[in-house]
Design a protein around this motif. Sequence first.
Motif, PDB file in Angstrom:
ATOM      1  N   ASP A 116      29.155  40.751  30.724  1.00 44.53           N
ATOM      2  CA  ASP A 116      30.560  40.841  31.078  1.00 44.53           C
ATOM      3  C   ASP A 116      31.427  41.055  29.833  1.00 44.53           C
ATOM      4  O   ASP A 116      32.360  41.868  29.849  1.00 44.53           O
ATOM      5  CB  ASP A 116      30.987  39.568  31.808  1.00 44.53           C
ATOM      6  N   SER A 117      31.129  40.338  28.763  1.00 46.28           N
ATOM      7  CA  SER A 117      31.916  40.464  27.531  1.00 46.28           C
ATOM      8  C   SER A 117      31.749  41.854  26.922  1.00 46.28           C
ATOM      9  O   SER A 117      32.733  42.486  26.499  1.00 46.28           O
ATOM     10  CB  SER A 117      31.489  39.391  26.521  1.00 46.28           C
ATOM     11  N   TYR A 120      33.677  44.352  29.111  1.00 47.38           N
ATOM     12  CA  TYR A 120      35.136  44.280  28.979  1.00 47.38           C
ATOM     13  C   TYR A 120      35.608  45.025  27.737  1.00 47.38           C
ATOM     14  O   TYR A 120      36.511  45.864  27.798  1.00 47.38           O
ATOM     15  CB  TYR A 120      35.603  42.827  28.924  1.00 47.38           C
ATOM     16  N   ASN A 227      34.742  37.684  39.666  1.00 46.47           N
ATOM     17  CA  ASN A 227      35.206  39.002  40.046  1.00 46.47           C
ATOM     18  C   ASN A 227      34.986  39.271  41.531  1.00 46.47           C
ATOM     19  O   ASN A 227      34.179  38.604  42.187  1.00 46.47           O
ATOM     20  CB  ASN A 227      34.459  40.048  39.228  1.00 46.47           C
ATOM     21  N   SER A 244      37.124  43.884  33.338  1.00 45.07           N
ATOM     22  CA  SER A 244      35.911  43.055  33.334  1.00 45.07           C
ATOM     23  C   SER A 244      34.986  43.416  34.485  1.00 45.07           C
ATOM     24  O   SER A 244      35.318  44.219  35.356  1.00 45.07           O
ATOM     25  CB  SER A 244      36.283  41.574  33.390  1.00 45.07           C
ATOM     26  N   TRP A 250      38.543  37.297  30.595  1.00 44.52           N
ATOM     27  CA  TRP A 250      39.007  38.209  29.557  1.00 44.52           C
ATOM     28  C   TRP A 250      40.303  38.904  29.988  1.00 44.52           C
ATOM     29  O   TRP A 250      41.232  39.058  29.187  1.00 44.52           O
ATOM     30  CB  TRP A 250      37.943  39.257  29.243  1.00 44.52           C
ATOM     31  N   ASP A 251      40.361  39.330  31.240  1.00 43.54           N
ATOM     32  CA  ASP A 251      41.591  39.968  31.734  1.00 43.54           C
ATOM     33  C   ASP A 251      42.766  39.005  31.707  1.00 43.54           C
ATOM     34  O   ASP A 251      43.898  39.403  31.386  1.00 43.54           O
ATOM     35  CB  ASP A 251      41.366  40.487  33.164  1.00 43.54           C
TER      36      ASP A 251
END
Length: 270
Positions: A116-117, A120, A227, A244, A250-251
């Motif tokens: 995911d990181s 993003y 998500n 993401s 993160w968003d």
Amino acid sequence: MDLNLLSLLTPLYGGGFVHAFTQLFVFYYVVGALIHWGIPLLLPVQSVQPQPRVKGSVTRDAFYSLGPMAVKAAIWVIVEKMHARGWNLVYTSPIDTLPHVLYCGLVVGLLDYLHDSWFYWTHRMLHWGPLYRHIHYIHHKSKVPSAFTGYSFHVVEAIIVFANEVLVTMVLPMPASVHRVYHLTTTAIHEGGHAGYEIAPFVPTVESLLLLVFKGTKDANRGHALNTVQHHDMHHRFPNRHFSLYFTHWDRWFGTMHPQYEKNLFSYFK
């Protein structure tokens, strides 16, 4: 199944490029067909998309997906070659004890966060002007995406997006089978995230499945951390929002969450 095809699908790991590409090809198009045609025939679904899909876009995206699948298969071969030379932390011992099973569960959780990181920040990079105009624009041809939009992007983007599948093997010890199954599963996640309708938890991460088991679909906090299909679907309508893949932190932290995201979200989970 034809025996020749079966021989190209098994064993799970170690068969080279044709073997890896065949696994991806079969998995991608079978899962895509199930998501795009099968589930809507069997279950009532609610679209998250406010406009109709352009005619021919599904066929276009299904065709464009071939190049990225070839890149992903090649990356799997790189992982195999690195393992053979002792250049990564992949190993082939069986998963036959409870501690090893628990460790593999931990690995999957870590892979989710790392994936995911990576997604993003590389995704945000791909929205930088020159990269967007020459590379990432292909993915955004789909304003109303479908399951086959999952891997519909430029081969250069595929190299960037899938490079983490090599990098994680250099920092995280894991069985070869876990690496292959996990990254096949991420294919379904990319497809599911573009489905155009919401079935909780349709983005099939371990975290979403655990939340479904323990809290059901009515938990209003679901959208705050994990998500959804609507999350990425809105990215195709608002390209500077929602970068993401699995999680939303993160968003939220970097101000790329659309302010209207949660307005209608939980109506899909009733």
